[in-house]
Design an enzyme around this catalytic site. Sequence first.
Site, PDB file in Angstrom:
ATOM      1  N   GLU A 293       1.000  -1.010  -0.075  1.00  0.00           N
ATOM      2  CA  GLU A 293      -0.058   0.031   0.011  1.00  0.00           C
ATOM      3  C   GLU A 293       0.944   1.154   0.185  1.00  0.00           C
ATOM      4  O   GLU A 293       1.742   1.342   0.668  1.00  0.00           O
ATOM      5  CB  GLU A 293      -0.932   0.057   1.173  1.00  0.00           C
ATOM      6  CG  GLU A 293      -2.138   1.246   1.039  1.00  0.00           C
ATOM      7  CD  GLU A 293      -1.747   2.237   2.329  1.00  0.00           C
ATOM      8  OE1 GLU A 293      -1.520   3.010   1.431  1.00  0.00           O
ATOM      9  OE2 GLU A 293      -1.619   2.007   3.284  1.00  0.00           O
ATOM     10  N   CYS A 327      -2.009   8.299   4.684  1.00  0.00           N
ATOM     11  CA  CYS A 327      -2.100   8.047   2.948  1.00  0.00           C
ATOM     12  C   CYS A 327      -3.597   8.497   2.353  1.00  0.00           C
ATOM     13  O   CYS A 327      -3.701   8.512   1.406  1.00  0.00           O
ATOM     14  CB  CYS A 327      -1.906   6.396   2.829  1.00  0.00           C
ATOM     15  SG  CYS A 327      -0.390   5.781   3.787  1.00  0.00           S
TER      16      CYS A 327
END
Length: 543
Positions: A293, A327
């Site tokens: 990720e 994020c």
Amino acid sequence: MSVGFFQVPFPQNEPVKEYRPGSPERASLKAALAEATSTVRDIPMYIGGEEVRTETKNPIVAPHNHQQVLAYYHEGDAQHVERAITAALNAKEAWAAMAWEHRLSIFLKAAELLAGPYRAKINAATMLGQSKNAYQAEIDSACEMIDFLRFNVQYATEIYQDQPRSSAGIWNRTEYRPLEGFVFALTPFNFTAIAGNLPTAPAMLGNTVVWKPAIQQVYSAQVLMEVFREAGVPDGVINLIYVDGPLAGEVIFQHADFAGIHFTGSTKVFQTIWKTIGENIGRYKTYPRIVGETGGKDFVMVHESADAKAVATGLVRGAFEYQGQKCSAASRAYLPFTMWEEVKNYMLADLREIKTGSVEDFSNFVNAVIDERAFDKIAAYIDNAKNDPTIEVVAGGTHDKSQGYFVQPTILLTQDPLSVTMCEEIFGPVLTIYLYNPDSFEETLELVDQTSPYALTGSIFAKDRYAVELAARKLSNAAGNFYINDKPTGAVVGQQPFGGSRASGTNDKAGSALNLMRWVSPRVIKETFVTPTQYSYPFLANE
């Protein structure tokens, strides 16, 4: 020994404590903060059953007060990476052979330790080392980490229970073996829970792990390792090392027993790792699992039917909680120009109330960015925007690193939807807004989809359901986690499994069975009870 198909305790999301004045959790956390700041911790590496110390000791400082040394960690080198790999491989056979219910019970115990006796300690470590306020630490290092452990135990059980059908005279079954070799967990600074999940998820399935956290997260990583050891994770199952990233990669990615990487970090680093693995593919016993990720340039799309106060709250929280170092943080927003004045006034009113400063002062909503390198990068984006005639600084725009790495929440209004701050990941408290004509809603959706190479999170604010449906369809590939009338942050384990595609990663959804499936290598067994003894089939007979 007794044998059975065991049902694990059904997971529930850990309740989030509020830390109101006068509450017992607030008193406990303040005591943990005082204890942590009263001593300078010595942090070793953990390889096999050893606490490893070296001649190279580096300081860990509080980002909100970089004169405050919290600890010294012992930096390793290539030989420590080799030792960690050897320890993982040596522990592999016994760990993989352990009955699954005993393996998983260790991680259930770890969850209980974090929920109880270690809760204040892990939150205090996250607050001090990563500059998170009490609430941001609570939802991360306590609740999310606990949820990862409990829910992953449930998902592992469901995986083991998934078995094939069998026809008459045959018994088919599937074994879910761990990968052949060791797993490398490379973890980020911004979430203690992610740092803990990346090594523990593969370990639950019988894998052994070499774990390298971001140096900025070593302070809380050491507390997690303390929890894992007290919970009963055997020596060598999770090996914690503090080494330079490229140096670790040079050893790990050339090792024949490298079986997979569990990664969260930058897109550039992940792409380099993928390329390196490809270049070394002939060295490995098996094709490594690559799970990652990475970055995001997360959007908020606003329709003219949206509630202006809800939009403003979503933007303030989504962009500025944890200084935008998520994020999933909202970093670009698209508003109809007809709503701008109302939304702006609500946001400015909030920002006038928001305080910035040390995590030890619980009245501060915003704290410091993680280190000087991050500060300088974010400051450069802001200063360049100030010199751009197409951009207006609506709020913030100031920064100061004299005592801590503080960047004020900054709102930029751009005339160019493809300006730098609309396209590039900044990873700081900077929100760029573009105003569009409400008659061009559908065209603006296409702009949202095409502006960024990332596809992590995004949201739509609208009361008009046709607008919601259109946005969901047009932006189907623009975000792996899509929010309707909410900020694009705050995914909860078991409710919104997290991950994105495009330049944001492999979308293997941390906090779901999808992620755990990447850490098993199934073996299907067919057992025939009465074995045929003639080669021929009925169709061969004469008429």
